[in-house]
Each structure stands twice: as structure tokens, then as C-alpha cells.
Design a protein around this motif. Structure first.
Motif, mmCIF file in Angstrom:
data_model
loop_
_atom_site.group_PDB
_atom_site.id
_atom_site.type_symbol
_atom_site.label_atom_id
_atom_site.label_comp_id
_atom_site.label_asym_id
_atom_site.label_seq_id
_atom_site.Cartn_x
_atom_site.Cartn_y
_atom_site.Cartn_z
ATOM 1 N N ALA A 294 0.819 -1.218 0.000
ATOM 2 C CA ALA A 294 0.000 0.000 0.000
ATOM 3 C C ALA A 294 0.853 1.268 0.000
ATOM 4 O O ALA A 294 1.854 1.377 0.713
ATOM 5 C CB ALA A 294 -0.925 -0.001 1.201
ATOM 6 N N GLN A 295 0.439 2.234 -0.840
ATOM 7 C CA GLN A 295 1.057 3.547 -0.895
ATOM 8 C C GLN A 295 -0.027 4.610 -0.729
ATOM 9 O O GLN A 295 -1.216 4.277 -0.563
ATOM 10 C CB GLN A 295 1.814 3.720 -2.214
ATOM 11 N N GLU A 296 0.345 5.865 -0.803
ATOM 12 C CA GLU A 296 -0.608 6.935 -0.521
ATOM 13 C C GLU A 296 -1.813 6.908 -1.450
ATOM 14 O O GLU A 296 -2.949 7.143 -1.029
ATOM 15 C CB GLU A 296 0.105 8.288 -0.609
ATOM 16 N N VAL A 297 -1.592 6.624 -2.733
ATOM 17 C CA VAL A 297 -2.700 6.597 -3.680
ATOM 18 C C VAL A 297 -3.718 5.515 -3.309
ATOM 19 O O VAL A 297 -4.913 5.643 -3.588
ATOM 20 C CB VAL A 297 -2.181 6.399 -5.122
ATOM 21 N N CYS A 298 -3.266 4.456 -2.667
ATOM 22 C CA CYS A 298 -4.164 3.367 -2.261
ATOM 23 C C CYS A 298 -5.110 3.823 -1.156
ATOM 24 O O CYS A 298 -6.215 3.292 -1.018
ATOM 25 C CB CYS A 298 -3.355 2.165 -1.788
ATOM 26 N N ARG A 299 -4.691 4.800 -0.388
ATOM 27 C CA ARG A 299 -5.508 5.278 0.725
ATOM 28 C C ARG A 299 -6.544 6.312 0.286
ATOM 29 O O ARG A 299 -7.464 6.624 1.026
ATOM 30 C CB ARG A 299 -4.607 5.887 1.801
ATOM 31 N N THR A 300 -6.387 6.822 -0.919
ATOM 32 C CA THR A 300 -7.292 7.893 -1.366
ATOM 33 C C THR A 300 -8.081 7.553 -2.625
ATOM 34 O O THR A 300 -9.195 8.048 -2.808
ATOM 35 C CB THR A 300 -6.485 9.176 -1.639
ATOM 36 N N GLY A 301 -7.529 6.721 -3.499
ATOM 37 C CA GLY A 301 -8.192 6.423 -4.770
ATOM 38 C C GLY A 301 -8.647 4.981 -4.857
ATOM 39 O O GLY A 301 -7.863 4.057 -4.587
ATOM 40 N N THR A 302 -9.906 4.764 -5.207
ATOM 41 C CA THR A 302 -10.437 3.415 -5.360
ATOM 42 C C THR A 302 -10.058 2.879 -6.742
ATOM 43 O O THR A 302 -10.447 3.457 -7.758
ATOM 44 C CB THR A 302 -11.969 3.404 -5.217
ATOM 45 N N PRO A 303 -9.306 1.797 -6.823
ATOM 46 C CA PRO A 303 -8.891 1.275 -8.132
ATOM 47 C C PRO A 303 -10.061 0.615 -8.864
ATOM 48 O O PRO A 303 -10.864 -0.106 -8.269
ATOM 49 C CB PRO A 303 -7.818 0.245 -7.781
ATOM 50 N N ALA A 304 -10.171 0.881 -10.154
ATOM 51 C CA ALA A 304 -11.216 0.259 -10.978
ATOM 52 C C ALA A 304 -10.747 -1.117 -11.442
ATOM 53 O O ALA A 304 -9.542 -1.372 -11.573
ATOM 54 C CB ALA A 304 -11.528 1.139 -12.179
ATOM 55 N N LEU A 305 -11.708 -1.995 -11.682
ATOM 56 C CA LEU A 305 -11.401 -3.316 -12.231
ATOM 57 C C LEU A 305 -11.094 -3.137 -13.713
ATOM 58 O O LEU A 305 -11.966 -2.765 -14.496
ATOM 59 C CB LEU A 305 -12.592 -4.258 -12.029
ATOM 60 N N ARG A 306 -9.849 -3.381 -14.099
ATOM 61 C CA ARG A 306 -9.448 -3.134 -15.482
ATOM 62 C C ARG A 306 -8.568 -4.276 -16.001
ATOM 63 O O ARG A 306 -7.935 -4.989 -15.214
ATOM 64 C CB ARG A 306 -8.690 -1.810 -15.605
ATOM 65 N N ARG A 307 -8.530 -4.401 -17.316
ATOM 66 C CA ARG A 307 -7.713 -5.435 -17.946
ATOM 67 C C ARG A 307 -6.237 -5.118 -17.733
ATOM 68 O O ARG A 307 -5.811 -3.972 -17.800
ATOM 69 C CB ARG A 307 -8.026 -5.534 -19.437
ATOM 70 N N MET A 308 -5.462 -6.156 -17.515
ATOM 71 C CA MET A 308 -4.043 -5.963 -17.248
ATOM 72 C C MET A 308 -3.300 -5.516 -18.501
ATOM 73 O O MET A 308 -2.306 -4.805 -18.420
ATOM 74 C CB MET A 308 -3.431 -7.254 -16.699
#
Length: 324
Positions: A294-308
Motif C-alpha cells: 500500500a502507498q498513498e494513492v491506495c488510501r485515497t483512490g479506489t482502483p477500478a477493475l481493469r484489464r491488465m
């Protein structure tokens, strides 16, 4: 195995339960999207409380979705009335986790298995004949149709539950932890039975489980859930060989290996802390309080389900997924 058009499509499926008294509402399922093709088995895995069973119950409409859609064979069934759902129940059936608690102890096996047929307008004589055929199909003695559930072992009772689900000739079966309440030796028998029935009858399964070794045995694709969301989904071979999400990697590291030397040598990923409450999920990525990356962006932005990568069959919801 290659599958074509989806038989079942679930898009942004959400289930929010009202909180008790002054407590916050509980979002048990939060925007889940996946599909299941005819003849395919999709495994839905994750820790207890992640929303797997709730998702399965919404698909067969035992629960009314708060939002999103469930499309079966090209028809949106998300908000059909019970009367409109009745003919569709022939195609959509469910096998429950605890075989004994899901069978009425006051009814004989003949009545339990024939009920779906009688509800759909079948005659009692035809239903009884069909029950005998189903008993034989699932490996039970047809002459035992007038016995009661308590007269059967756990594995036999689950075979009765499977026979009941098959009574109307469904195309899709939601199997909610169908072997977790059984002894290990019996689990293998039920898994083999479901595999044989799929080949013979052309069934599609949504196989809900927390045992990843069982999922690897029976499923074509795997969807990993965490706190109401899918965090990774893709072909079984890719997910097991090279998990992209840190949560998937942690789950797979807990699966025992049959080789003692390999078991001792491999890295075990330990997750610290408990699964957060769906009534008060963490901001950003819900997994970040337990994630070693986990980094700072993980604490503020919800990651979308996307193709790798473009055109890839695997999707992941992570800001820093592992390379494929």
C-alpha cells in the motif's frame, strides 16, 4: 476451454442492508460485474463476509438487488415480480451450503425433490417417477425416496439437495459452498458428481467457495472478492500461476501444497488485521489497511477493475498489480 456468449451477465450489482437502529447501512455487495457462459464454471472466492453468498442469492432472486442488473439469457431479471420469475426458476436453481438445514425435516425425499416440479404444474405421478430418476442420477438408491432427511448422511443429504436443484432441468446452478460442511473424503465425491453432471447435462455453475484447492479442481475461471468488490477475475490457470492482486497472492499462499519440501520452501504471505466492516469500509482501496504494498494513492483512490493489458482475459482492481 473456450466459451461464447454469456448465459448470465451481472453488471454493477449492489446490495445494501439497512443498519440496525442508528448504525450505518451495510453495503454487502458493491458494484460487482462478471459473466458466466453456458457450460462454464465460474468460481467466486474470498473470506467469509466478503459478499459471495449475498451475490449468489441476488442472482437467483432470493434477495432483491439494491442496484445493478442481472441478465439471464438476454433478459434482465433484476426486478421481475415473483409471478414473472416463476417460469425462469426452471432454468435457475441453487444448491445450499448445509444440506440438512436446507432440507425440510418433516418432508420425505420424494416430496422435497418433487416440490419444484409440482410448483411448475407437473402431476404427482410424473413427479414421483422423475424423483426416482434423479435419485439414481446423483448416486442414491431410488427405493429410499420415502425416507426422511435425518436418515441420510451429510454427503447423501447434499446429493438430495443437488437432485432437487436438477428437478426442473436448469441451465445454471448457483452452488453456495456446496462441500464446505462435508468431510474431506465426501467433498471429493460431491465435486466429482457435480463435474459429471455438468458434462452430461451441459450445466453452467457459479461455484461459491473459500477453499481455493476445490475451486482449482472444478472451475474454468476465478473471481476473487474482497469486502463486496471483485478485485481479480480471470482464467483459472493465469490466476493460480501468477496472481496479480496482493489479496489473491495471500489467499493462494495459504493453500497447502502436496509436496512437503515445496511447502516448507515457499513464502507464506500473512495478512495483518481483520476484514474491515462493510458498514464502515476504508477509504480508497478497501484492502490497503492489510496490504504490504500500500502507498498513498491506495488510501485515497479506489482502483477500478481493469484489464491488465489490451485484449487480456484477466482483470484486476489494484494500483500496483503484479506483472503477468
Amino acid at each position: 476451454m473456450t466459451f461464447t456468449e454469456p448465459l448470465l451477465s451481472v453488471v454493477d450489482l449492489t446490495m445494501t442492508f439497512p443498519g440496525r437502529r442508528r448504525s450505518a447501512p451495510v453495503r454487502a455487495v458493491d458494484g460487482v460485474t462478471f459473466h458466466v457462459a453456458a457450460g462454464e464454471t465460474l468460481g467466486l472466492v474470498g473470506e467469509s463476509g466478503c459478499g459471495k453468498s449475498t451475490t449468489g442469492r441476488m442472482i437467483v432472486r432470493l434477495l432483491e438487488p439494491t442496484a445493478g442488473s442481472v441478465t439471464y439469457d438476454g433478459r434482465d431479471i433484476s426486478h421481475l415480480s415473483q409471478r414473472e420469475l416463476k417460469p425462469l426458476r426452471q432454468d435457475l436453481q441453487m444448491v445450499f451450503q448445509d444440506p440438512h438445514s436446507s432440507l425440510n425435516p418433516r418432508q420425505t425425499v420424494a416430496r422435497i425433490i418433487s416440490d419444484p416440479l409440482l410448483v411448475q404444474g407437473g402431476s404427482a405421478a410424473d413427479a414421483r417417477k422423475r424423483v426416482a430418476e434423479l435419485m439414481e442420477l446423483v448416486g442414491l438408491i431410488p427405493e429410499h425416496i420415502d425416507r426422511y432427511p435425518h436418515e441420510f448422511s451429510g454427503g447423501q443429504a447434499q446429493r438430495i439437495g443437488i437432485a432437487r436443484a436438477l428437478a426442473t432441468g436448469p441451465r445454471l446452478v448457483v452452488a453456495d459452498e456446496p462441500v464446505s460442511a462435508l468431510d474431506v473424503s465426501v467433498q471429493a465425491q460431491i465435486v466429482n458428481l457435480m463435474d459429471r453432471l455438468q458434462r452430461e447435462l451441459g450445466l453452467a455453475y457459479l461455484f461459491i467457495a473459500h477453499d481455493l484447492s476445490v475451486v482449482k479442481r472444478v472451475c474454468d475461471r476465478v473471481a476473487v472478492m474482497y469486502l463486496g468488490r471483485i478485485v481479480e477475475i480471470g482464467p483459472k490457470e493465469r490466476v493460480y500461476a501468477a496472481p496479480a492482486h496482493p489479496y489473491t497472492r495471500a489467499l493462494l499462499s495459504a493453500v497447502p501444497l502436496p509436496d512437503p519440501a515445496a511447502e516448507r520452501a515457499r513464502e507464506r504471505i500473512t495478512l495483518h488485521g481483520d476484514l474491515p466492516s462493510p458498514a464502515a469500509p476504508p477509504p480508497g482501496c478497501a484492502f490497503h489497511p492489510r496490504c504490504p504494498k500500500a502507498q498513498e494513492v491506495c488510501r485515497t483512490g479506489t482502483p477500478a477493475l481493469r484489464r491488465m493489458e489490451p485484449g487480456a482475459a484477466r482483470q484486476v482492481a489494484c494500483h500496483f498489480p503484479e506483472a503477468a
